[in-house]
Motif scaffolding. Structure first.
Motif, PDB file in Angstrom:
ATOM      1  N   CYS A   1      -0.747  61.273 -26.644  1.00 24.95           N
ATOM      2  CA  CYS A   1      -0.960  61.342 -28.082  1.00 24.95           C
ATOM      3  C   CYS A   1      -2.464  61.310 -28.303  1.00 24.95           C
ATOM      4  CB  CYS A   1      -0.275  60.172 -28.785  1.00 24.95           C
ATOM      5  SG  CYS A   1      -0.424  60.234 -30.577  1.00 24.95           S
TER       6      CYS A   1
ATOM      7  N   ASN B   1       7.002  60.189 -29.463  1.00 21.87           N
ATOM      8  CA  ASN B   1       7.290  60.592 -28.084  1.00 21.87           C
ATOM      9  C   ASN B   1       6.697  59.626 -27.073  1.00 21.87           C
ATOM     10  OD1 ASN B   1       8.747  62.824 -28.909  1.00 21.87           O
ATOM     11  ND2 ASN B   1       7.057  64.261 -28.631  1.00 21.87           N
TER      12      ASN B   1
ATOM     13  N   ALA C   1       0.154  63.470 -40.656  1.00 22.64           N
ATOM     14  CA  ALA C   1       0.622  64.751 -40.122  1.00 22.64           C
ATOM     15  C   ALA C   1       1.903  64.568 -39.298  1.00 22.64           C
ATOM     16  CB  ALA C   1      -0.456  65.390 -39.254  1.00 22.64           C
ATOM     17  N   ASN C   2       2.858  65.461 -39.522  1.00 25.34           N
ATOM     18  CA  ASN C   2       4.114  65.409 -38.775  1.00 25.34           C
ATOM     19  C   ASN C   2       3.889  65.507 -37.276  1.00 25.34           C
ATOM     20  OD1 ASN C   2       5.732  65.160 -41.043  1.00 25.34           O
ATOM     21  ND2 ASN C   2       5.970  67.369 -41.280  1.00 25.34           N
ATOM     22  N   ARG C   3       2.989  66.368 -36.858  1.00 24.40           N
ATOM     23  CA  ARG C   3       2.728  66.552 -35.428  1.00 24.40           C
ATOM     24  C   ARG C   3       2.211  65.253 -34.791  1.00 24.40           C
ATOM     25  NH1 ARG C   3      -0.739  71.517 -32.829  1.00 24.40           N
ATOM     26  NH2 ARG C   3      -0.273  71.019 -30.677  1.00 24.40           N
ATOM     27  N   ALA C   4       1.332  64.561 -35.468  1.00 24.11           N
ATOM     28  CA  ALA C   4       0.799  63.293 -34.952  1.00 24.11           C
ATOM     29  C   ALA C   4       1.892  62.226 -34.908  1.00 24.11           C
ATOM     30  CB  ALA C   4      -0.369  62.825 -35.818  1.00 24.11           C
ATOM     31  N   ARG C   5       2.712  62.160 -35.943  1.00 20.40           N
ATOM     32  CA  ARG C   5       3.816  61.189 -35.946  1.00 20.40           C
ATOM     33  C   ARG C   5       4.782  61.467 -34.807  1.00 20.40           C
ATOM     34  NH1 ARG C   5       3.470  61.876 -41.652  1.00 20.40           N
ATOM     35  NH2 ARG C   5       5.231  63.303 -41.610  1.00 20.40           N
ATOM     36  N   GLU C   6       5.070  62.741 -34.563  1.00 24.17           N
ATOM     37  CA  GLU C   6       5.979  63.117 -33.475  1.00 24.17           C
ATOM     38  C   GLU C   6       5.384  62.761 -32.110  1.00 24.17           C
ATOM     39  OE1 GLU C   6       9.429  64.315 -31.738  1.00 24.17           O
ATOM     40  OE2 GLU C   6       9.045  64.082 -33.877  1.00 24.17           O
ATOM     41  N   ALA C   7       4.100  62.993 -31.916  1.00 27.01           N
ATOM     42  CA  ALA C   7       3.450  62.634 -30.649  1.00 27.01           C
ATOM     43  C   ALA C   7       3.494  61.120 -30.435  1.00 27.01           C
ATOM     44  CB  ALA C   7       2.010  63.141 -30.630  1.00 27.01           C
TER      45      ALA C   7
END
Length: 191
Positions: free
Chosen positions: A148, A174, A165-171
Motif C-alpha cells: 500500500c 488488501n 480514494a477508493n483505490r487507496a482504501r482497497e490497497a
C-alpha cells in the motif's frame, strides 16, 4: 473462541499528524476487520538513544528496547508504516529495528511483516518501503507481497483522517487482510 493472529503495528514517524500514521490506522482497521488482534504502538512511548555499540557495552539494553522485544515476541506479525526521509527509511524506524535486534536472539525471525508508506510526492514513499521490506527480509521476516503506497498523501485524507480514494482504501484493506491471513497460515492458527 478461536485464536486470532496477533499483529504489532507502528509507524516510523513520530509526528502527531503524520500521513503514515493515518495510513497505518486504515490498515490496522482492515486487519481488525479480518479478525486480527492488532496492538498499535506509538514509538514516542518507547524512546531510545541512538544505537551505539559503546553505549550498549556501558549501559546495556535500554528498557524500552527490552519492552519492544517482548512485544515483538508476543505477536505473529509486524505491520509497519515506513515514511520516506531523503529517499530512505527514517532514523526512528532504523534505530528501533537496530535496538530490537541486539537482544540474545533476533525476535524478528519467522514473523510475518507488511510495510506501507505514504508521501506527498508522486512515488508515495516506495523507496523507503522497498528498503524497509529488504531490511525486514534480511532480518528473517516473511514480508507479504501486498503493498500500500500512498502518493500525494497530503491530499489523500478527509478532515477525519480517513482515506478518500477508493483505490487507496482497497490497497489498505488488501494489506490488512493479507497480513492476518499470512500470519494465520504461517503460524497454523485455526479459524
Amino acid at each position: 473462541m478461536c485464536a486470532a493472529p496477533r499483529i504489532l503495528a507502528f509507524s516510523g514517524s513520530a509526528r502527531r499528524e503524520s500521513w503514515n500514521r493515518k495510513l497505518l490506522a486504515a490498515v490496522v482497521e482492515a486487519a481488525r476487520n479480518a479478525n486480527g488482534e492488532v496492538t498499535l504502538l506509538d514509538l514516542n512511548d518507547f524512546s531510545m538513544p541512538l544505537y551505539h555499540g559503546d553505549l550498549e557495552d556501558k549501559d546495556g539494553m535500554p528498557e524500552n528496547a527490552k519492552k519492544l522485544i517482548e512485544l515483538i515476541t508476543q505477536h505473529h506479525g509486524l505491520l509497519i508504516a515506513s515514511p520516506e526521509y531523503n529517499s530512505m527509511i527514517t532514523p526512528l524506524l532504523k534505530n528501533t529495528i537496530d535496538w530490537c535486534t541486539r537482544g540474545d536472539e533476533n525476535p524478528l525471525i519467522g514473523k510475518v511483516a507488511a510495510v506501507v508508506s505514504a508521501s506527498p510526492g508522486m512515488l508515495g514513499g516506495v523507496r523507503s518501503m522497498t528498503l524497509a521490506r529488504q531490511l525486514l527480509t534480511h532480518l528473517g521476516c516473511y514480508v507479504i507481497p501486498d503493498q500500500c503506497i500512498l502518493p500525494q498523501a497530503d491530499k489523500a485524507f478527509d478532515t477525519e483522517g480517513r482515506l478518500t480514494a477508493n483505490r487507496a482504501r482497497e490497497a489498505a484493506r488488501n494489506v490488512g487482510s493479507s497480513i492476518v491471513d499470512a500470519a494465520r497460515k504461517l503460524h497454523r492458527i485455526k479459524d
